[in-house]
Design an enzyme around this catalytic site. Structure first.
Site, PDB file in Angstrom:
ATOM      1  N   ALA A  48      18.843 -33.634   5.448  1.00  0.00           N
ATOM      2  CA  ALA A  48      17.375 -33.577   5.522  1.00  0.00           C
ATOM      3  C   ALA A  48      16.690 -34.910   5.778  1.00  0.00           C
ATOM      4  O   ALA A  48      15.474 -34.960   5.919  1.00  0.00           O
ATOM      5  CB  ALA A  48      16.830 -32.995   4.211  1.00  0.00           C
ATOM      6  N   ALA A 112      27.365 -33.740   0.769  1.00  0.00           N
ATOM      7  CA  ALA A 112      27.122 -32.290   0.893  1.00  0.00           C
ATOM      8  C   ALA A 112      28.430 -31.509   1.018  1.00  0.00           C
ATOM      9  O   ALA A 112      28.453 -30.308   0.774  1.00  0.00           O
ATOM     10  CB  ALA A 112      26.245 -31.998   2.117  1.00  0.00           C
ATOM     11  N   TYR A 236      31.296 -33.506  25.952  1.00  0.00           N
ATOM     12  CA  TYR A 236      30.626 -32.811  24.854  1.00  0.00           C
ATOM     13  C   TYR A 236      31.109 -31.369  24.707  1.00  0.00           C
ATOM     14  O   TYR A 236      31.963 -31.063  23.898  1.00  0.00           O
ATOM     15  CB  TYR A 236      29.092 -32.879  24.975  1.00  0.00           C
ATOM     16  CG  TYR A 236      28.455 -32.509  23.649  1.00  0.00           C
ATOM     17  CD1 TYR A 236      28.033 -33.487  22.752  1.00  0.00           C
ATOM     18  CD2 TYR A 236      28.369 -31.173  23.248  1.00  0.00           C
ATOM     19  CE1 TYR A 236      27.527 -33.137  21.500  1.00  0.00           C
ATOM     20  CE2 TYR A 236      27.872 -30.816  22.004  1.00  0.00           C
ATOM     21  CZ  TYR A 236      27.441 -31.809  21.141  1.00  0.00           C
ATOM     22  OH  TYR A 236      26.972 -31.457  19.906  1.00  0.00           O
TER      23      TYR A 236
HETATM   24  P1  NAD Z   1      21.151 -37.416  12.146  1.00  0.00           P
HETATM   25  O1  NAD Z   1      22.202 -38.474  12.136  1.00  0.00           O
HETATM   26  O2  NAD Z   1      19.764 -37.795  12.444  1.00  0.00           O
HETATM   27  O3  NAD Z   1      21.134 -36.636  10.739  1.00  0.00           O
HETATM   28  C1  NAD Z   1      22.299 -36.356  10.035  1.00  0.00           C
HETATM   29  C2  NAD Z   1      21.956 -35.997   8.616  1.00  0.00           C
HETATM   30  O4  NAD Z   1      23.178 -35.647   7.927  1.00  0.00           O
HETATM   31  C3  NAD Z   1      21.320 -37.135   7.797  1.00  0.00           C
HETATM   32  O5  NAD Z   1      20.327 -36.582   6.955  1.00  0.00           O
HETATM   33  C4  NAD Z   1      22.481 -37.640   6.953  1.00  0.00           C
HETATM   34  O6  NAD Z   1      22.090 -38.243   5.722  1.00  0.00           O
HETATM   35  C5  NAD Z   1      23.203 -36.338   6.691  1.00  0.00           C
HETATM   36  N1  NAD Z   1      24.602 -36.485   6.274  1.00  0.00           N
HETATM   37  C6  NAD Z   1      25.626 -37.081   6.936  1.00  0.00           C
HETATM   38  N2  NAD Z   1      26.765 -36.996   6.209  1.00  0.00           N
HETATM   39  C7  NAD Z   1      26.454 -36.329   5.073  1.00  0.00           C
HETATM   40  C8  NAD Z   1      27.174 -35.932   3.915  1.00  0.00           C
HETATM   41  N3  NAD Z   1      28.491 -36.164   3.783  1.00  0.00           N
HETATM   42  N4  NAD Z   1      26.505 -35.299   2.921  1.00  0.00           N
HETATM   43  C9  NAD Z   1      25.172 -35.063   3.022  1.00  0.00           C
HETATM   44  N5  NAD Z   1      24.437 -35.382   4.099  1.00  0.00           N
HETATM   45  C10 NAD Z   1      25.075 -36.013   5.101  1.00  0.00           C
HETATM   46  O7  NAD Z   1      21.711 -36.293  13.150  1.00  0.00           O
HETATM   47  P2  NAD Z   1      21.034 -35.162  14.065  1.00  0.00           P
HETATM   48  O8  NAD Z   1      21.219 -35.593  15.467  1.00  0.00           O
HETATM   49  O9  NAD Z   1      19.707 -34.771  13.561  1.00  0.00           O
HETATM   50  O10 NAD Z   1      22.077 -33.978  13.842  1.00  0.00           O
HETATM   51  C11 NAD Z   1      21.840 -32.855  13.039  1.00  0.00           C
HETATM   52  C12 NAD Z   1      22.458 -31.628  13.695  1.00  0.00           C
HETATM   53  O11 NAD Z   1      21.749 -31.356  14.915  1.00  0.00           O
HETATM   54  C13 NAD Z   1      23.930 -31.796  14.081  1.00  0.00           C
HETATM   55  O12 NAD Z   1      24.616 -30.590  13.851  1.00  0.00           O
HETATM   56  C14 NAD Z   1      23.850 -32.067  15.561  1.00  0.00           C
HETATM   57  O13 NAD Z   1      25.033 -31.714  16.252  1.00  0.00           O
HETATM   58  C15 NAD Z   1      22.691 -31.163  15.939  1.00  0.00           C
HETATM   59  N6  NAD Z   1      22.081 -31.441  17.255  1.00  0.00           N
HETATM   60  C16 NAD Z   1      21.741 -32.717  17.602  1.00  0.00           C
HETATM   61  C17 NAD Z   1      21.220 -32.965  18.870  1.00  0.00           C
HETATM   62  C18 NAD Z   1      20.845 -34.348  19.312  1.00  0.00           C
HETATM   63  O14 NAD Z   1      20.605 -34.553  20.501  1.00  0.00           O
HETATM   64  N7  NAD Z   1      20.740 -35.302  18.407  1.00  0.00           N
HETATM   65  C19 NAD Z   1      21.011 -31.888  19.758  1.00  0.00           C
HETATM   66  C20 NAD Z   1      21.319 -30.595  19.353  1.00  0.00           C
HETATM   67  C21 NAD Z   1      21.877 -30.393  18.089  1.00  0.00           C
END
Ligand code: NAD
Ligand code: NA
Length: 398
Positions: A48, A112, A236
């Site tokens: 989050a 988590a 990817y």
């Molecule tokens: P981000 O790095 O901004 O956020 C990741 C979050 O996960 C952070 O809140 C972090 O604290 C938390 N986290 C990491 N390890 C953890 C653990 N062990 N325990 C608890 N929390 C943990 O990443 P994001 O890009 O927002 O990615 C989130 C999801 O969205 C992923 O599944 C990603 O594949 C997906 N996504 C991302 C994109 C993109 O372009 N960035 C596009 C589509 C989907």
């Protein structure tokens, strides 16, 4: 302390706590000024503190739904002497703003993936959060996961499968692009990536919450996935991370059967658009693709930053009247990114990119701004020459 950005390659080494505050406030304003929707009252968000998870939390709290939220994230604490991670402060500022509006915003900082974290969150839901939740959003992105049953630590990697991949990647620090080639993954690397970024942990969470009877009738769970186009396909979607996403998407189908039978609810993945986040900055060629995409989308009047994209997903699709599921049952807010026109234009530009012309051909400036914003830098209206009071900040708790 005066805090200036420090970046190594595409890794941010510090953040600006007051800049993070401004960025969170700006995102809250976007949610408030956008279309308001009626949504879930009680929500748990895993991952989050940044990127899609934080945008989701902000939309749910401030976009009409007025959701009480529990956020779980893995972040580094800020102390009197050392600046913590951006997500640490994002949690603090989100909580402060939500509580001002009378909403519950509970943060758990830790792993988590562990059974202990599930236990703590479960106890909190039962004892202090009203006993039941309406929505679980899964937005964890990590390079490593300890299997809570075997204790084995798995590391994910981003590699192609059965082919080599080569492409340019942005070096934010040097403002250059660098050619990278990545070798084909081994079977073990594929399996480890699925372990970390596949659906196993999400499944643990949903099954535990259902078994422990803390989900309301009509309960929903959504996890975020990505597909993308031809430019990133080999590294990817056809690569190790794509295998993990396929596993996540299959897990959704299984969990949906469970949740629809038991609670009349639904479980699915949402395929989101490419954005700049801490996690995505590490994917080979993804940053160049994203920079090209920003430019092409802007030309079509369709450039949609993370907050706006996430709000549209919630307001129009998940809790709105135009859900847009594909044949595999995935929600598709990424349809704007994947039109033939956007993809063809992106490929044409991408193919012409060289080390000399990339700043003209793609929107490097915007990519860099988004990247700096992730850590509280280059926010509008923040005085970066003024002193940041770490001692006071260290008294604030997430
Ligand atoms: P981000 O790095 O901004 O956020 C990741 C979050 O996960 C952070 O809140 C972090 O604290 C938390 N986290 C990491 N390890 C953890 C653990 N062990 N325990 C608890 N929390 C943990 O990443 P994001 O890009 O927002 O990615 C989130 C999801 O969205 C992923 O599944 C990603 O594949 C997906 N996504 C991302 C994109 C993109 O372009 N960035 C596009 C589509 C989907
Ligand atoms: Na996230």
């Amino acid at each position: 302390m005066i805090i200036k950005p420090r970046v190594r390659g595409s890794l941010a080494l510090n953040c600006h706590p007051m800049g993070c505050k401004k960025i969170v406030e700006d995102q809250i304003k976007i949610a408030k000024d956008s279309k308001q929707y009626k949504g879930p009252k009680k929500v748990l968000i895993l991952g989050a503190s940044s990127g899609y998870g934080l945008a989701t939390r902000i939309s749910l709290a401030f976009g009409g739904s007025k959701s009480d939220t529990i956020g779980v994230s893995f972040e580094k604490e800020g102390t009197e002497k050392k600046v913590g991670s951006a997500g640490w402060y994002n949690n603090i500022w989100f909580k402060e703003a939500a509580e001002k509006e009378g909403l519950i915003a509970k943060n758990f900082i830790g792993d988590a993936f562990s059974h202990e974290m599930r236990k703590e969150v479960l106890e909190y839901i039962k004892d202090e959060f009203g006993g039941k939740i309406d929505l679980l959003v899964y937005s964890v992105a990590s390079g490593v996961r300890q299997d809570p049953d075997t204790g084995i630590v798995h590391r994910s990697c981003i590699k192609p499968i059965n082919e080599e991949f080569g492409g340019y990647t942005l070096n934010i620090q040097k403002e250059e692009i660098e050619y990278m080639s990545v070798e084909s993954a081994t079977e073990e690397e594929i399996a480890n990536t699925v372990k970390v970024m596949g659906g196993e942990d999400w499944s643990h969470w949903v099954k535990t919450l259902v078994d422990e009877d803390v989900c309301n009738e009509g309960f929903k769970s959504v996890a975020y996935s990505y597909i993308g186009g031809d430019i990133t396909r080999a590294v990817y979607r056809d690569g190790t991370i794509g295998q993990a996403k396929e596993h996540l998407e299959q897990t959704a189908v299984e969990l949906n059967t469970l949740v629809s039978e038991k609670l009349g609810g639904e479980v699915y993945t949402s395929v989101n658009r490419a954005i700049t986040t801490k996690a995505s900055a590490f994917i080979p060629c993804f940053s160049i693709y994203a920079s090209v995409l920003f430019k092409v989308m802007a030309e079509q009047g369709k450039e949609e930053p993370c907050m706006e994209h996430t709000h549209r997903l919630l307001a129009d699709m998940i809790y709105g009247d135009s859900p847009n599921f594909d044949a595999q049952g995935r929600m598709r807010p990424d349809s704007w990114e994947l039109t033939d026109e956007i993809q063809e234009k992106s490929v044409n530009i991408y193919n012409d990119i060289t080390e000399e012309n990339f700043k003209e051909l793609c929107d490097f400036k915007l990519y860099k701004k988004y990247f700096m914003n992730l850590n509280g830098f280059e926010a509008d209206g923040v005085d970066y020459d003024s002193d940041v009071d770490l001692e006071w900040l260290s008294t604030l708790r997430p």
